[in-house]
Design a protein around this motif. Structure first.
Motif, PDB file in Angstrom:
ATOM      1  N   UNK A 314      12.064 -29.784 139.144  1.00  0.00           N
ATOM      2  CA  UNK A 314      12.159 -30.893 138.194  1.00  0.00           C
ATOM      3  C   UNK A 314      10.773 -31.510 138.027  1.00  0.00           C
ATOM      4  N   UNK A 315      10.355 -31.685 136.784  1.00  0.00           N
ATOM      5  CA  UNK A 315       9.090 -32.346 136.469  1.00  0.00           C
ATOM      6  C   UNK A 315       9.377 -33.764 135.996  1.00  0.00           C
ATOM      7  N   UNK A 316       8.464 -34.681 136.303  1.00  0.00           N
ATOM      8  CA  UNK A 316       8.658 -36.076 135.931  1.00  0.00           C
ATOM      9  C   UNK A 316       7.339 -36.655 135.431  1.00  0.00           C
ATOM     10  N   UNK A 317       7.368 -37.225 134.224  1.00  0.00           N
ATOM     11  CA  UNK A 317       6.200 -37.899 133.654  1.00  0.00           C
ATOM     12  C   UNK A 317       6.494 -39.393 133.621  1.00  0.00           C
ATOM     13  N   UNK A 318       5.885 -40.118 132.690  1.00  0.00           N
ATOM     14  CA  UNK A 318       6.199 -41.520 132.483  1.00  0.00           C
ATOM     15  C   UNK A 318       5.374 -42.465 133.315  1.00  0.00           C
ATOM     16  N   UNK A 319       4.103 -42.670 132.938  1.00  0.00           N
ATOM     17  CA  UNK A 319       3.208 -43.596 133.625  1.00  0.00           C
ATOM     18  C   UNK A 319       3.128 -43.258 135.115  1.00  0.00           C
ATOM     19  N   UNK A 320       2.873 -41.987 135.407  1.00  0.00           N
ATOM     20  CA  UNK A 320       2.808 -41.486 136.785  1.00  0.00           C
ATOM     21  C   UNK A 320       1.375 -41.414 137.300  1.00  0.00           C
ATOM     22  N   UNK A 321       0.489 -42.235 136.746  1.00  0.00           N
ATOM     23  CA  UNK A 321      -0.928 -42.107 137.086  1.00  0.00           C
ATOM     24  C   UNK A 321      -1.298 -42.664 138.456  1.00  0.00           C
ATOM     25  N   UNK A 322      -0.441 -43.443 139.084  1.00  0.00           N
ATOM     26  CA  UNK A 322      -0.707 -43.948 140.433  1.00  0.00           C
ATOM     27  C   UNK A 322      -0.443 -42.826 141.426  1.00  0.00           C
ATOM     28  N   UNK A 323      -1.478 -42.277 142.086  1.00  0.00           N
ATOM     29  CA  UNK A 323      -1.258 -41.131 142.976  1.00  0.00           C
ATOM     30  C   UNK A 323      -0.352 -41.438 144.159  1.00  0.00           C
ATOM     31  N   UNK A 324      -0.357 -42.673 144.648  1.00  0.00           N
ATOM     32  CA  UNK A 324       0.531 -43.032 145.750  1.00  0.00           C
ATOM     33  C   UNK A 324       1.987 -42.974 145.311  1.00  0.00           C
ATOM     34  N   UNK A 325       2.255 -43.442 144.114  1.00  0.00           N
ATOM     35  CA  UNK A 325       3.607 -43.387 143.567  1.00  0.00           C
ATOM     36  C   UNK A 325       4.026 -41.947 143.331  1.00  0.00           C
ATOM     37  N   UNK A 326       3.123 -41.124 142.807  1.00  0.00           N
ATOM     38  CA  UNK A 326       3.419 -39.716 142.573  1.00  0.00           C
ATOM     39  C   UNK A 326       3.706 -38.995 143.883  1.00  0.00           C
ATOM     40  N   UNK A 327       2.903 -39.288 144.897  1.00  0.00           N
ATOM     41  CA  UNK A 327       3.099 -38.668 146.212  1.00  0.00           C
ATOM     42  C   UNK A 327       4.469 -39.029 146.784  1.00  0.00           C
ATOM     43  N   UNK A 328       4.832 -40.293 146.679  1.00  0.00           N
ATOM     44  CA  UNK A 328       6.126 -40.748 147.180  1.00  0.00           C
ATOM     45  C   UNK A 328       7.273 -40.061 146.445  1.00  0.00           C
ATOM     46  N   UNK A 329       7.138 -39.911 145.129  1.00  0.00           N
ATOM     47  CA  UNK A 329       8.198 -39.275 144.343  1.00  0.00           C
ATOM     48  C   UNK A 329       8.424 -37.832 144.787  1.00  0.00           C
ATOM     49  N   UNK A 330       7.344 -37.108 145.063  1.00  0.00           N
ATOM     50  CA  UNK A 330       7.473 -35.719 145.504  1.00  0.00           C
ATOM     51  C   UNK A 330       8.016 -35.660 146.929  1.00  0.00           C
ATOM     52  N   UNK A 331       7.485 -36.483 147.809  1.00  0.00           N
ATOM     53  CA  UNK A 331       7.923 -36.473 149.211  1.00  0.00           C
ATOM     54  C   UNK A 331       9.391 -36.839 149.355  1.00  0.00           C
ATOM     55  N   UNK A 332       9.858 -37.766 148.525  1.00  0.00           N
ATOM     56  CA  UNK A 332      11.241 -38.233 148.634  1.00  0.00           C
ATOM     57  C   UNK A 332      12.212 -37.408 147.802  1.00  0.00           C
TER      58      UNK A 332
END
Length: 665
Positions: A314-332
């Motif tokens: 699953x790919x997810x966009x939508x203002x995902x430029x914060x790398x910490x937020x992106x990392x959390x989304x993948x890890x969780x």
């Protein structure tokens, strides 16, 4: 590698194709990147290659077409893989080979059409089509239902186009889309699909069009050729042409989550190898094209719902430029792939900078949509407000210099900072003088609201860039004509900005400018009236209301955002709805005439009305501050006027003009 973000740089497979990292260039309209024969022009080749050079694992092109019969497009507009197959393959092959040189993979996004959401300025003058006799999104027209033979023709074109894409070196394709209310999505949503044949009725029937497209592609290209599907889990439709706001309670008229989950399962069953998830439609298009008023990572909860029920990435966009937020989304486990659209317009080297531990060097996207959706909407050209080189890489390459010049830059707003940055990169010797204690100009007060935080990030980025480039910056200094002429500068750039327009209302001790309130210099009290319903006035009012203030907007014209509104309608339409949603009272066609003893007098339709308020905030525009330029223009051989000092406009034109001038000195 930056160890903290290592998970984002682990490989992942889509079908039989392995990506080197978890980052993807989200598909964005490639307007201006095609040639008259439906191939990719040099701008397009350079644009996509630059994002691969920047480290992005998967490049997904913007929308392209394969149908040449049902929804005919004017050329050049978007690439078309069947219009002239030999030419398409030749130009695409040049692009895919360059992308592959950097270890990136590339998918061609293929559209089934726009249907009821066709933007007339982009797609020519033709009768709009749709699944049924339904209202067009933009035009006051009723759409023509597609015949079954036309549906079959579009399906066959997908197979032919995908086969051409595979020959051209594309690693896969993305179907556009059971998403955002485009033609395939119109078939999938019962609100739009009122057919009684095999393409209407049950969810399976409404998804039949998409299913048969997937099957046709796999038949022509083989079962191992990856197929991605752009997919909106929920429509966010309140009614025809009426979208819902974040947090608003409403009855979903489009696809709701339960049906969305079942649709996701079926699409994977039909053969989709990855789902690229968001929410929204063109009736609520501030969801699919989120302005700064939407929170960051807004699709993450919806991507997680899909991820929990499917066994493909699953790919997810939508203002995902914060790398910490992106990392959390993948890890969780919310998503497997982080899609970056506008952030990769702003900085094509985002991924490599993050990998190298240089996150503070990533140029931020400010979600203004001026250069991307706004210019696509109005001029059929994709660009970026903060990156003048986006989609113009070859034509805006940094020019070599013959001799380094010493350049005086007066003003440290965005225009002055951009000029200094470009000059220093090219080898000149700029010096910046700023009369305040910070760089950024109007970005500083403008970035005060929570939803404008990226304005402050941009100011911080400029400050960091000038330090890295060893550009001398002198603060708290106002330059005079004598100073400018007494030094041995070869060139002078005047970027002295603008000042808020003001007028007296009587008790001016409690009359403030929006800039003073935003910067915290003035406290408006518990109730206030904002005079001026332009962009600054509305954003100031929204911020105050969200912080518990009672706010009224008084606008002289017949509606708010009538002038200086955001170019992109997704921004302006969302802001227009947020104002009443946050209990901000609007009084239009009214003029303020006086203020005393906590009462504002206004003239409304020839009658005098009183408004009780603790303060009045003036937001009636800005005027250029160019007096120093007027003093210097005939005494300096090479002098330039930039930014608001030249013409009060938006951030984009301040940056673009500064880049253009600084790259030519």
């Amino acid at each position: 590698m930056e160890k903290e973000y290592q998970v984002l740089f682990e490989p992942i497979k889509i079908g039989g194709v392995e990506l080197k990292n978890r980052f993807c260039l989200a598909p964005m309209g490639p307007l201006g990147l095609a040639d008259v024969e439906g191939g990719f022009n040099q701008r397009g080749i350079d644009y996509y290659t630059e994002r691969a050079k920047g480290g992005t694992g998967l490049i997904i092109t913007g929308v392209t077409f394969s149908d040449c019969k049902v929804e005919t497009q004017s050329m050049p507009n978007c690439p078309n893989s069947t219009y002239n197959p030999v030419h398409f393959i030749r130009t695409s092959r040049e692009m895919t080979e360059r992308i592959h040189a950097y270890g990136s993979k590339v998918f061609l996004q293929m559209s089934a059409g726009f249907g009821r959401v066709t933007i007339p300025t982009n797609l020519g003058d033709f009768p709009p089509v749709a699944p049924s006799l339904i209202q067009h999104r933009w035009l006051n027209k009723t759409c023509r239902p597609l015949e079954v033979e036309e549906i079959k023709s579009i399906i066959k074109s997908f197979g032919d186009g995908a086969f051409n894409a595979k020959r051209a070196g594309f690693d896969g394709v993305q179907i556009h889309a059971v998403h955002e209310g485009y033609l395939l999505d119109q078939f999938a949503i019962s609100m739009f699909n009122q057919r009684t044949d095999e393409y209407g009725g049950s969810l399976e029937n409404r998804l039949r069009f998409a299913k048969e497209i997937v099957e046709e592609i796999k038949s022509c290209c083989g079962s191992q050729f990856p197929v991605s599907m752009r997919f909106s889990l929920k429509s966010m439709i309140k009614d025809w042409r009426e979208g819902a706001l974040p947090g608003e309670e409403f009855d979903e008229k489009g696809r709701d989550i339960d049906e969305g989950i079942e649709a996701a399962r079926l699409l994977v069953k039909y053969g989709c190898d990855v789902l690229d998830v968001d929410v929204g439609t063109y009736d609520s298009w501030w969801w699919n094209h989120p302005p700064m008023y939407q929170k960051k990572g807004l699709y993450i909860p919806y991507a997680k719902m899909v991820k929990d029920v499917v066994d493909v990435p699953v790919a997810c966009a939508g203002r995902m430029d914060d790398p910490d937020m992106a990392l959390k989304a993948v890890k969780e486990g919310a998503c497997d792939i982080v899609s970056l659209g506008r952030p990769l317009l702003a900085d094509p080297h985002y991924v490599n900078k993050l990998r190298a531990g240089k996150a503070d060097e990533i140029r931020p996207c400010i979600s203004c949509q001026e250069g991307c959706m706004g210019r696509i909407q109005e001029y059929s050209a994709i660009n970026c407000a903060v990156n003048p080189q986006a989609a113009r890489e070859r034509f805006t390459a940094y020019s070599p210099i013959v001799k380094a010049k010493k350049v005086l830059i007066i003003g440290g707003g965005v225009a002055g900072c951009e000029a200094a940055r470009v000059l220093a990169i090219r080898g000149h010797k700029p010096e910046v003088f700023e009369q305040t204690l910070k760089l950024g100009g109007n970005l500083i007060p403008g970035g005060a609201p929570d939803f404008k935080e990226d304005d402050l990030r941009l100011a911080k980025w400029y400050s960091h860039q000038l330090k890295l480039l060893n550009v001398p910056v002198t603060f708290n200094t106002k330059i005079t004509k004598e100073f400018a002429l007494s030094k041995d500068y070869d060139t002078v750039i005047v970027a002295t900005g603008s000042t808020p327009k003001v007028f007296s209302l009587g008790d001016d001790a409690h009359v403030y400018t929006a800039a003073d309130v935003l910067s915290g210099k003035k406290e408006p009290g518990e109730s206030t009236v904002v005079i001026g319903g332009g962009l600054v006035g509305c954003e100031t009012a929204l911020w105050l209301a969200q912080n518990g203030k009672k706010v009224t907007i008084v606008e002289a014209l017949g509606k708010i955002l009538a002038v200086n509104a955001p170019l992109c309608h997704a921004n302006s339409e969302m802001l227009e709805r947020l104002i009443p949603y946050n209990n901000i009272k609007i009084i239009t066609s009214a003029k303020a005439t006086g203020y005393e003893n906590g009462r504002l007098l206004i003239n409304l339709n020839g009658e005098t009305k009183e408004l009780n308020c603790d303060s009045v905030i003036l937001s009636v525009g800005y005027k250029s501050e160019n007096s120093l330029y007027q003093q210097l223009q005939f005494d300096v051989p090479e002098i330039y006027l930039l930014g608001d000092a030249k013409n009060v406009a938006n951030i984009m034109y301040a940056i673009w003009d500064a880049f253009e001038v600084a790259n030519s000195i």
